[in-house]
Motif scaffolding. Structure first.
Motif, PDB file in Angstrom:
ATOM      1  N   ALA A 133       0.839  -1.210   0.000  1.00  0.00           N
ATOM      2  CA  ALA A 133       0.000   0.000   0.000  1.00  0.00           C
ATOM      3  C   ALA A 133       0.869   1.253   0.000  1.00  0.00           C
ATOM      4  O   ALA A 133       0.442   2.315  -0.448  1.00  0.00           O
ATOM      5  N   ILE A 134       2.074   1.117   0.511  1.00  0.00           N
ATOM      6  CA  ILE A 134       3.014   2.242   0.504  1.00  0.00           C
ATOM      7  C   ILE A 134       3.953   2.146  -0.703  1.00  0.00           C
ATOM      8  O   ILE A 134       4.237   3.144  -1.369  1.00  0.00           O
ATOM      9  N   ALA A 135       4.431   0.932  -0.996  1.00  0.00           N
ATOM     10  CA  ALA A 135       5.430   0.758  -2.067  1.00  0.00           C
ATOM     11  C   ALA A 135       4.861   1.019  -3.462  1.00  0.00           C
ATOM     12  O   ALA A 135       5.499   1.694  -4.282  1.00  0.00           O
ATOM     13  N   HIS A 136       3.668   0.477  -3.734  1.00  0.00           N
ATOM     14  CA  HIS A 136       3.155   0.590  -5.111  1.00  0.00           C
ATOM     15  C   HIS A 136       2.874   2.029  -5.549  1.00  0.00           C
ATOM     16  O   HIS A 136       3.260   2.403  -6.658  1.00  0.00           O
ATOM     17  N   PRO A 137       2.235   2.824  -4.708  1.00  0.00           N
ATOM     18  CA  PRO A 137       2.046   4.219  -5.157  1.00  0.00           C
ATOM     19  C   PRO A 137       3.376   4.919  -5.416  1.00  0.00           C
ATOM     20  O   PRO A 137       3.474   5.731  -6.345  1.00  0.00           O
ATOM     21  N   LEU A 138       4.415   4.586  -4.640  1.00  0.00           N
ATOM     22  CA  LEU A 138       5.718   5.211  -4.876  1.00  0.00           C
ATOM     23  C   LEU A 138       6.312   4.702  -6.193  1.00  0.00           C
ATOM     24  O   LEU A 138       6.921   5.469  -6.952  1.00  0.00           O
ATOM     25  N   ALA A 139       6.104   3.419  -6.460  1.00  0.00           N
ATOM     26  CA  ALA A 139       6.574   2.869  -7.739  1.00  0.00           C
ATOM     27  C   ALA A 139       5.847   3.547  -8.901  1.00  0.00           C
ATOM     28  O   ALA A 139       6.451   3.876  -9.933  1.00  0.00           O
ATOM     29  N   GLN A 140       4.549   3.772  -8.714  1.00  0.00           N
ATOM     30  CA  GLN A 140       3.780   4.458  -9.778  1.00  0.00           C
ATOM     31  C   GLN A 140       4.308   5.878  -9.995  1.00  0.00           C
ATOM     32  O   GLN A 140       4.423   6.350 -11.121  1.00  0.00           O
ATOM     33  N   CYS A 141       4.651   6.538  -8.898  1.00  0.00           N
ATOM     34  CA  CYS A 141       5.199   7.901  -9.023  1.00  0.00           C
ATOM     35  C   CYS A 141       6.507   7.863  -9.812  1.00  0.00           C
ATOM     36  O   CYS A 141       6.750   8.709 -10.675  1.00  0.00           O
ATOM     37  N   HIS A 142       7.339   6.875  -9.497  1.00  0.00           N
ATOM     38  CA  HIS A 142       8.607   6.743 -10.212  1.00  0.00           C
ATOM     39  C   HIS A 142       8.361   6.566 -11.714  1.00  0.00           C
ATOM     40  O   HIS A 142       9.029   7.191 -12.552  1.00  0.00           O
ATOM     41  N   ILE A 143       7.386   5.731 -12.033  1.00  0.00           N
ATOM     42  CA  ILE A 143       7.056   5.503 -13.455  1.00  0.00           C
ATOM     43  C   ILE A 143       6.549   6.802 -14.091  1.00  0.00           C
ATOM     44  O   ILE A 143       6.984   7.194 -15.176  1.00  0.00           O
ATOM     45  N   ASP A 144       5.669   7.483 -13.397  1.00  0.00           N
ATOM     46  CA  ASP A 144       5.129   8.751 -13.937  1.00  0.00           C
ATOM     47  C   ASP A 144       6.251   9.760 -14.173  1.00  0.00           C
ATOM     48  O   ASP A 144       6.259  10.478 -15.177  1.00  0.00           O
ATOM     49  N   ILE A 145       7.177   9.826 -13.231  1.00  0.00           N
ATOM     50  CA  ILE A 145       8.296  10.779 -13.361  1.00  0.00           C
ATOM     51  C   ILE A 145       9.145  10.411 -14.576  1.00  0.00           C
ATOM     52  O   ILE A 145       9.490  11.267 -15.397  1.00  0.00           O
ATOM     53  N   GLU A 146       9.477   9.130 -14.695  1.00  0.00           N
ATOM     54  CA  GLU A 146      10.338   8.705 -15.811  1.00  0.00           C
ATOM     55  C   GLU A 146       9.658   8.934 -17.163  1.00  0.00           C
ATOM     56  O   GLU A 146      10.307   9.331 -18.131  1.00  0.00           O
ATOM     57  N   LEU A 147       8.351   8.688 -17.227  1.00  0.00           N
ATOM     58  CA  LEU A 147       7.633   8.917 -18.489  1.00  0.00           C
ATOM     59  C   LEU A 147       7.615  10.403 -18.836  1.00  0.00           C
ATOM     60  O   LEU A 147       7.829  10.791 -19.986  1.00  0.00           O
ATOM     61  N   ALA A 148       7.394  11.226 -17.823  1.00  0.00           N
ATOM     62  CA  ALA A 148       7.374  12.673 -18.070  1.00  0.00           C
ATOM     63  C   ALA A 148       8.759  13.164 -18.493  1.00  0.00           C
ATOM     64  O   ALA A 148       8.888  14.040 -19.346  1.00  0.00           O
TER      65      ALA A 148
END
Ligand SMILES: Cc1cc2nc3c(=O)[nH]c(=O)nc-3n(C[C@H](O)[C@H](O)[C@H](O)COP(=O)(O)OP(=O)(O)OC[C@H]3O[C@@H](n4cnc5c(N)ncnc54)[C@H](O)[C@@H]3O)c2cc1C
Length: 404
Positions: free
Chosen positions: A298-313
């Motif tokens: 619940a803590i790790a996945h949203p952070l992983a999603q943020c990392h993906i969003d940052i890298e895509l941007a």
């Protein structure tokens, strides 16, 4: 954070060097400067000395001869170290680009070396209280004094950043176009003026913002501000605005927009990377059950999603910067808008998630993340809001009809 593979060795070296500089100052420096109501002068001066601030400006005027790719690297890395320098978006990126591309030889010689070595700054003013996102509606006007040839400016601007620390503000106004034969046409065209900070009739009032940042925003009043003919970017007469049969003022304005959006993306991504870094550190260490909180999905996945969003941007920002630096202004437009959108959204989401990851500490002054919630929202609103980018993509990319 990985280095994008599309970067050259020089760009990677620049990234590493700027990151090292940012690390030496760090978030503590930035927080202290803000708390004391000061400016990031020391960091600005050191970055200038190392040639980072004018890295995108032409070499013949003291710049580094690089592109917006390099300047975005500088801003992103300083932001990732906790020290975003908002004036980089405005001074070398917007104003420096407009003057380098459209200024007269005299304007280039007067301004570019100072913008490049950081000894001078320029703010940028387009937003008006009654126009907002609809910049076609701006009413700041410039008329000529027929006797002296001076320009006389009247109008109001709002939310203009850093006017107090800038030597001048590049003001977007409108003036009546004249025909080739010098006749009045009644048509209003955009035009850009370099207005010195202390020009008589040019006043500023700080706006109290709920933002923890060293740069302040101002409401500006231009009350019969008299400027010499050569204050107009690109030339002394409004004939200059008509040259080539094109709206030169509009082209000048557009020249600044792609760098502005790409740099706002870099600003947002630096901030997002900083927040993600703090959250990941905390999630690795903080343990209230058998494992650190970062082990809970619940803590790790949203952070992983943020990392993906940052890298895509970041990828989209690189695409935009690459297209812009290779001279494809039109192609860069869509990418720059999408990069600014994606980066703004990534910043808002990541900062929010970072605060949440720290639980109660996310709201303490000691960890300093909660104040970033407002700062991250800036990238969603300015310089062009999320909705206006969605409008752009709906109309320009998808060909859908307009609602306004
Ligand atoms: C911290 C900060 C620094 C800034 N610095 C500068 C600066 O240095 N220079 C400068 O010129 N400006 C600056 N701005 C101004 C910024 O560019 C504007 O705030 C921004 O363009 C939005 O304009 P507005 O605030 O008038 O919002 P409005 O235009 O009033 O919009 C209000 C809301 O309505 C939405 N909206 C408006 N029109 C539409 C539409 N057609 N379809 C859908 N939704 C719509 C918007 O997305 C927004 O959510 C700064 C702003 C901030 C917050």
């Amino acid at each position: 954070m990985s280095t994008p593979v599309i970067e050259t060795e020089e760009q990677q070296a620049l990234r590493a060097a700027v990151a090292a500089l940012g690390k030496r100052y760090g978030r503590e420096y930035f927080t202290r400067v803000v708390a004391e109501g000061k400016h990031t002068d020391d960091l600005w001066a050191e970055a200038a000395k190392l040639g980072y601030l004018g890295v995108n400006l032409p070499e013949e005027y003291g710049g580094g001869g690089g592109g917006i790719t390099e300047l975005a690297i500088v801003l992103e890395e300083l932001g990732a170290a906790g020290c975003p320098l908002l004036m980089l978006v405005v001074s070398p990126a917007i104003c420096g680009t407009v003057i380098a591309r459209f200024g007269t030889e005299e304007q280039k010689r007067q301004w570019l070396p100072g913008l490049a070595d950081g000894s001078r700054k320029m703010a940028f003013g387009i937003t008006e209280p009654d126009a907002g996102s609809n910049s076609h509606r701006i009413t700041t006007t410039a008329r000529r004094d027929p006797e002296t040839g001076d320009w006389i400016l009247n109008g109001r601007k709002v939310f203009i950043s850093g006017v107090d620390i800038a030597d001048a503000t590049l003001i977007v106004g409108r003036t009546e176009a004249v025909s080739d034969k010098g006749a009045r046409t009644g048509r209003l065209k955009p035009c850009l003026f370099i207005v010195p900070r202390d020009a008589p009739g040019f006043s500023r009032t700080p706006i109290t913002m709920e933002l923890a940042a060293p740069e302040k925003q101002f409401e500006l009043v231009l009350d019969d501000v008299r400027l010499p003919a050569d204050a107009l970017v690109g030339g002394g007469t409004s004939h200059a605005l008509d040259s080539g049969g094109e709206d030169t003022g509009l082209l000048q304005l557009f020249a600044g927009l792609n760098p502005e959006r790409i740099m706002t993306a870099a600003f947002a991504l630096g901030m997002a990377r900083y927040a993600l870094g703090r959250a990941v550190e905390y999630a690795r260490d903080r343990q209230v059950w058998k494992v650190p909180v970062g082990a809970h999905q619940a803590i790790a996945h949203p952070l992983a999603q943020c990392h993906i969003d940052i890298e895509l941007a970041r990828l989209m920002m690189h695409k935009a910067a690459h297209l812009y630096d290779s001279g494809d202004d039109m192609g860069a437009g869509e990418a720059a808008n999408m990069a600014k959108y994606a980066a703004g959204e990534a910043a808002v989401k990541t900062v929010d998630q970072a605060v949440h990851t720290l639980g109660g500490n996310g709201l303490t002054a000691e960890y300093g993340l909660a104040s970033m919630i407002t700062a991250a929202r800036v990238a969603r609103i300015a310089p062009v809001s999320r909705e206006m980018i969605l409008n752009f993509v709906s109309h320009q990319s998808l060909g859908l009809p307009k609602s306004y």
